[in-house]
Design a protein around this motif. Structure first.
Motif, PDB file in Angstrom:
ATOM      1  N   LEU A  18       7.181 -37.776  -2.123  1.00  0.00           N
ATOM      2  CA  LEU A  18       7.008 -37.603  -3.564  1.00  0.00           C
ATOM      3  C   LEU A  18       6.967 -36.110  -3.855  1.00  0.00           C
ATOM      4  N   ARG A  19       7.367 -35.747  -5.067  1.00  0.00           N
ATOM      5  CA  ARG A  19       7.266 -34.369  -5.521  1.00  0.00           C
ATOM      6  C   ARG A  19       6.437 -34.334  -6.793  1.00  0.00           C
ATOM      7  N   LEU A  20       5.305 -33.675  -6.724  1.00  0.00           N
ATOM      8  CA  LEU A  20       4.442 -33.534  -7.879  1.00  0.00           C
ATOM      9  C   LEU A  20       4.763 -32.239  -8.622  1.00  0.00           C
ATOM     10  N   SER A  21       4.581 -32.286  -9.936  1.00  0.00           N
ATOM     11  CA  SER A  21       4.769 -31.107 -10.771  1.00  0.00           C
ATOM     12  C   SER A  21       3.523 -30.877 -11.609  1.00  0.00           C
ATOM     13  N   CYS A  22       3.276 -29.625 -11.929  1.00  0.00           N
ATOM     14  CA  CYS A  22       2.159 -29.268 -12.802  1.00  0.00           C
ATOM     15  C   CYS A  22       2.630 -28.187 -13.756  1.00  0.00           C
ATOM     16  N   ALA A  23       2.671 -28.526 -15.037  1.00  0.00           N
ATOM     17  CA  ALA A  23       3.071 -27.574 -16.067  1.00  0.00           C
ATOM     18  C   ALA A  23       1.824 -26.928 -16.657  1.00  0.00           C
ATOM     19  N   ALA A  24       1.825 -25.609 -16.694  1.00  0.00           N
ATOM     20  CA  ALA A  24       0.663 -24.860 -17.178  1.00  0.00           C
ATOM     21  C   ALA A  24       0.990 -24.127 -18.468  1.00  0.00           C
ATOM     22  N   SER A  25      -0.012 -23.982 -19.312  1.00  0.00           N
ATOM     23  CA  SER A  25       0.125 -23.214 -20.555  1.00  0.00           C
ATOM     24  C   SER A  25      -1.231 -22.631 -20.920  1.00  0.00           C
ATOM     25  N   GLY A  26      -1.207 -21.694 -21.843  1.00  0.00           N
ATOM     26  CA  GLY A  26      -2.460 -21.126 -22.327  1.00  0.00           C
ATOM     27  C   GLY A  26      -2.833 -19.796 -21.713  1.00  0.00           C
ATOM     28  N   ARG A  27      -2.174 -19.450 -20.598  1.00  0.00           N
ATOM     29  CA  ARG A  27      -2.401 -18.166 -19.951  1.00  0.00           C
ATOM     30  C   ARG A  27      -1.065 -17.674 -19.412  1.00  0.00           C
ATOM     31  N   THR A  28      -1.028 -16.422 -18.983  1.00  0.00           N
ATOM     32  CA  THR A  28       0.161 -15.904 -18.308  1.00  0.00           C
ATOM     33  C   THR A  28       0.202 -16.506 -16.914  1.00  0.00           C
ATOM     34  N   PHE A  29       1.109 -17.444 -16.715  1.00  0.00           N
ATOM     35  CA  PHE A  29       1.126 -18.251 -15.493  1.00  0.00           C
ATOM     36  C   PHE A  29       1.206 -17.383 -14.246  1.00  0.00           C
ATOM     37  N   SER A  30       2.037 -16.360 -14.294  1.00  0.00           N
ATOM     38  CA  SER A  30       2.261 -15.540 -13.098  1.00  0.00           C
ATOM     39  C   SER A  30       1.046 -14.695 -12.719  1.00  0.00           C
ATOM     40  N   SER A  31       0.026 -14.674 -13.551  1.00  0.00           N
ATOM     41  CA  SER A  31      -1.181 -13.908 -13.242  1.00  0.00           C
ATOM     42  C   SER A  31      -2.199 -14.722 -12.448  1.00  0.00           C
ATOM     43  N   ASP A  32      -1.919 -16.010 -12.265  1.00  0.00           N
ATOM     44  CA  ASP A  32      -2.865 -16.901 -11.604  1.00  0.00           C
ATOM     45  C   ASP A  32      -2.340 -17.421 -10.274  1.00  0.00           C
ATOM     46  N   ALA A  33      -3.191 -17.364  -9.245  1.00  0.00           N
ATOM     47  CA  ALA A  33      -2.934 -18.191  -8.076  1.00  0.00           C
ATOM     48  C   ALA A  33      -3.179 -19.637  -8.491  1.00  0.00           C
ATOM     49  N   MET A  34      -2.468 -20.552  -7.857  1.00  0.00           N
ATOM     50  CA  MET A  34      -2.564 -21.966  -8.226  1.00  0.00           C
ATOM     51  C   MET A  34      -2.829 -22.809  -6.990  1.00  0.00           C
ATOM     52  N   ALA A  35      -3.353 -23.977  -7.201  1.00  0.00           N
ATOM     53  CA  ALA A  35      -3.628 -24.866  -6.073  1.00  0.00           C
ATOM     54  C   ALA A  35      -3.578 -26.313  -6.514  1.00  0.00           C
ATOM     55  N   TRP A  36      -3.381 -27.173  -5.539  1.00  0.00           N
ATOM     56  CA  TRP A  36      -3.481 -28.613  -5.718  1.00  0.00           C
ATOM     57  C   TRP A  36      -4.755 -29.102  -5.027  1.00  0.00           C
ATOM     58  N   PHE A  37      -5.428 -30.015  -5.704  1.00  0.00           N
ATOM     59  CA  PHE A  37      -6.609 -30.683  -5.171  1.00  0.00           C
ATOM     60  C   PHE A  37      -6.372 -32.183  -5.267  1.00  0.00           C
ATOM     61  N   ASN A  52      -0.020 -18.134  -3.818  1.00  0.00           N
ATOM     62  CA  ASN A  52      -0.391 -16.884  -4.483  1.00  0.00           C
ATOM     63  C   ASN A  52       0.454 -16.669  -5.746  1.00  0.00           C
ATOM     64  N   ARG A  53       0.184 -15.585  -6.447  1.00  0.00           N
ATOM     65  CA  ARG A  53       0.815 -15.366  -7.754  1.00  0.00           C
ATOM     66  C   ARG A  53       2.334 -15.278  -7.659  1.00  0.00           C
ATOM     67  N   SER A  54       2.826 -14.621  -6.643  1.00  0.00           N
ATOM     68  CA  SER A  54       4.269 -14.421  -6.545  1.00  0.00           C
ATOM     69  C   SER A  54       4.985 -15.597  -5.891  1.00  0.00           C
ATOM     70  N   GLY A  55       4.240 -16.444  -5.227  1.00  0.00           N
ATOM     71  CA  GLY A  55       4.831 -17.626  -4.619  1.00  0.00           C
ATOM     72  C   GLY A  55       5.319 -17.447  -3.197  1.00  0.00           C
ATOM     73  N   ASN A  56       5.016 -16.327  -2.578  1.00  0.00           N
ATOM     74  CA  ASN A  56       5.523 -16.110  -1.227  1.00  0.00           C
ATOM     75  C   ASN A  56       4.517 -16.479  -0.138  1.00  0.00           C
ATOM     76  N   LEU A  57       3.301 -16.890  -0.533  1.00  0.00           N
ATOM     77  CA  LEU A  57       2.295 -17.293   0.455  1.00  0.00           C
ATOM     78  C   LEU A  57       1.695 -18.633   0.069  1.00  0.00           C
ATOM     79  N   GLY A  58       1.713 -19.559   1.026  1.00  0.00           N
ATOM     80  CA  GLY A  58       1.117 -20.868   0.805  1.00  0.00           C
ATOM     81  C   GLY A  58      -0.016 -21.111   1.792  1.00  0.00           C
ATOM     82  N   TYR A  59      -0.980 -21.903   1.365  1.00  0.00           N
ATOM     83  CA  TYR A  59      -2.148 -22.214   2.184  1.00  0.00           C
ATOM     84  C   TYR A  59      -2.353 -23.729   2.128  1.00  0.00           C
ATOM     85  N   TYR A  60      -2.724 -24.313   3.272  1.00  0.00           N
ATOM     86  CA  TYR A  60      -2.800 -25.770   3.351  1.00  0.00           C
ATOM     87  C   TYR A  60      -4.045 -26.213   4.109  1.00  0.00           C
TER      88      TYR A  60
END
Length: 121
Positions: A18-37, A52-60
């Motif tokens: 499966l591929r999950l998506s999360c659409a964000a609004s209300g802030r400058t998206f690229s300024s935030d690190a993001m995560a799935w819980f 991370n913000r630029s998308g070049n580092l993932g953590y699992y």
């Protein structure tokens, strides 16, 4: 405050994807690190993957390493979670969140509605 809308969940057999998506609004998206819980019935919400913000580092978390991949598209204000080789123990409601880039803990007390992932054996 950030608004988050998760989608892409569903019912899948063990071993499926499966591929999950999360659409964000209300802030400058690229300024935030993001995560799935995720939160399974009767269990605490747990960290799954962060990026991370630029998308070049993932953590699992260990249980999903090698099976899940987190990515983001800053032009679309969207973060994704590609889930392969799914197992019944992956069954949960999945949420995304803006997170502290160092701790990967939620930066705001703001959650979307989540998307249900159910993996049958």
């Amino acid at each position: 405050q950030v608004q988050l809308v998760e989608s892409g969940g569903g019912l899948v057999q063990a071993g499926g994807s499966l591929r999950l998506s999360c659409a964000a609004s209300g802030r400058t998206f690229s300024s935030d690190a993001m995560a799935w819980f995720r939160q399974a019935p009767g269990k605490e919400r747990e960290f799954v993957a962060g990026i991370n913000r630029s998308g070049n580092l993932g953590y699992y978390t260990d249980s999903v390493k090698g099976r899940f991949t987190i990515s983001r598209d800053n032009a679309k204000n969207t973060v994704y979670l590609q889930m392969n080789s799914l197992k019944p123990e992956d069954t949960a409601v999945y949420y995304c969140a803006a997170v502290n880039p160092v701790t990967l803990l939620p930066a705001f007390d703001s959650w979307g509605q989540g998307t249900q992932v159910t993996v049958s054996s």
